[in-house]
Design an enzyme around this catalytic site. Structure first.
Site, short mmCIF file in Angstrom:
data_model
loop_
_atom_site.label_atom_id
_atom_site.label_comp_id
_atom_site.label_asym_id
_atom_site.label_seq_id
_atom_site.Cartn_x
_atom_site.Cartn_y
_atom_site.Cartn_z
N GLY A 191 0.79 -1.22 0.00
CA GLY A 191 0.00 0.00 0.00
C GLY A 191 0.83 1.27 0.00
O GLY A 191 2.06 1.27 0.07
N HIS A 192 0.12 2.40 -0.07
CA HIS A 192 0.76 3.71 -0.14
C HIS A 192 1.56 4.02 1.13
O HIS A 192 1.16 3.66 2.24
CB HIS A 192 -0.27 4.81 -0.40
CG HIS A 192 -1.33 4.90 0.64
ND1 HIS A 192 -2.44 4.08 0.65
CD2 HIS A 192 -1.47 5.70 1.73
CE1 HIS A 192 -3.20 4.38 1.68
NE2 HIS A 192 -2.63 5.36 2.36
N ASN A 193 2.69 4.68 0.94
CA ASN A 193 3.58 5.14 2.03
C ASN A 193 4.29 4.02 2.77
O ASN A 193 4.96 4.29 3.77
CB ASN A 193 2.82 5.99 3.05
CG ASN A 193 2.12 7.18 2.44
OD1 ASN A 193 2.55 7.70 1.41
ND2 ASN A 193 1.04 7.61 3.05
#
Length: 362
Positions: free
Chosen positions: A257-259
């Site tokens: 996922g993001h980050n």
């Protein structure tokens, strides 16, 4: 491709005995061995299969009597599985792709492609892209604007590398992976069901309306010698970048996922999922279908077994198991206790009957 037994042993840093100048064209399983191939019999359990085959050369376990096995030559390796890496590397010819740019490829005039690269049919390379030397990109892949790929990359069919993604040297990416897609990030005008669930509310409200998109302004940064499996997805960051450390290997169907921050030399097995903003320090291993909750931190050298659900921070050097994941020893003891529950309940029922009889006799 043909090499001598001596040449193969030298590439492995291993000991060769017998007729080491005979040629071999590839490895095989002991049961399928024949002249011209080298049997991989690196454990004594393969003795019978090797003796029943037509093997003339084999890679053997330490201490094996190669003469009694009827071989004309043998190679001895101290760590068989590690030797397998070297053997397969020697005989792997890689994909058959012509040097240069295929006439059907579409490459923006501003893209920079270093020497000795191979660009396959129907590849699309956007403006400002920088590609290092000796890169091989197979058919129907796309590299979006301003992406950077280091030297010696091997990108298989149908890969999508999105805008501004930065990738180091010696990258390998299997078919249909997507690197740099938008993160799954949405918000409601007022606190909604997700916030209520996090607060352990017993009942949820009726909701607060439509979800608003949080756009992904970051990118994905990948270190050197990283491998990405087929159909894996790595989302770009929201503000900061999603990071994959040097030497990390990612299996098929993994979702990052993001980050997310993944350290160096991690192993992420098939169908593992890492939710947004989680952090995996160096040498973390996620077993197949393991899941990591958002914002969780996993310490270096830790392992999550298959299907483990990591819902809270994990210290370094731990082996976690179960759902929710707990230290493996605790998980095993809990599992044993659960299996004993039917017998325990039967004992309690029997004791209740005995107590009831005692009360009746008063």
């Amino acid at each position: 491709m043909h090499i001598t037994v001596a040449e193969l042993a030298k590439s492995l840093g291993a000991e060769a005995v017998g007729d080491v100048e005979q040629l071999i064209s590839g490895p095989c399983e002991p049961s399928a061995a024949k002249a011209g191939l080298i049997a991989l019999a690196m454990d004594e359990t393969y003795r019978e299969a090797l003796q029943q085959s037509d093997a003339t050369v084999a890679v053997l376990w330490q201490g094996a009597d190669w003469v009694a096995l009827g071989l004309s030559a043998a190679i001895f390796v101290p760590r068989p599985r590690y030797a397998l890496s070297g053997i397969t590397g020697v005989f792997d010819h890689g994909p058959d792709i012509a040097k240069g740019v295929h006439p059907t490829a579409v490459i923006d005039s501003s893209a920079e492609i270093a020497e000795n690269s191979s660009i396959g049919p129907f590849v699309v390379i956007g403006k400002g892209v920088k590609i290092g030397a000796n890169v091989r990109i197979l058919s129907h892949s796309s590299i979006a604007e301003n992406a950077q790929i280091g030297a010696n990359a091997l990108i298989f069919e149908g890969v999508r590398i999105r805008a501004n993604v930065r990738i180091g040297d010696d990258f390998i990416c299997q078919s249909n992976a997507v690197i740099g897609g938008d993160g799954f990030s949405f918000v409601t005008p007022e606190p909604g069901a997700i916030e209520e669930a996090r607060s352990m509310a017993q009942e949820l409200s009726d909701g607060t309306g439509e979800y608003a998109r949080i756009n992904s302004l970051g990118t994905v940064v990948i270190g050197d010698r990283v491998e990405v499996g087929a159909n894996t997805t790595i989302d770009r960051g929201t503000i900061s970048d999603t990071i994959i450390g040097t030497g990390t290997k990612i299996d098929n169907l993994v979702q990052i996922g993001h980050n997310v921050k993944v350290g160096k030399h991690c192993l992420l097995c098939g169908m593992a999922g890492i939710a947004g903003s989680a952090v995996l320090h160096d040498r973390v291993i996620l077993g197949g279908n393991a899941g990591v909750m958002d914002h969780v931190v996993i310490g270096a050298n830790s392992i999550a077994t298959g299907k483990a659900a990591i819902l809270s921070n994990v210290p370094p050097n731990r082996v976690m198991m179960g759902n929710p994941a707990v230290p493996m020893k605790v998980s095993i003891e809990s599992y044993k206790a659960v299996r004993r529950l039917p017998r325990l309940m039967q004992k309690i029922e029997d004791l209740q009957k005995q107590v009831s009889k005692l009360d009746t006799n008063k």
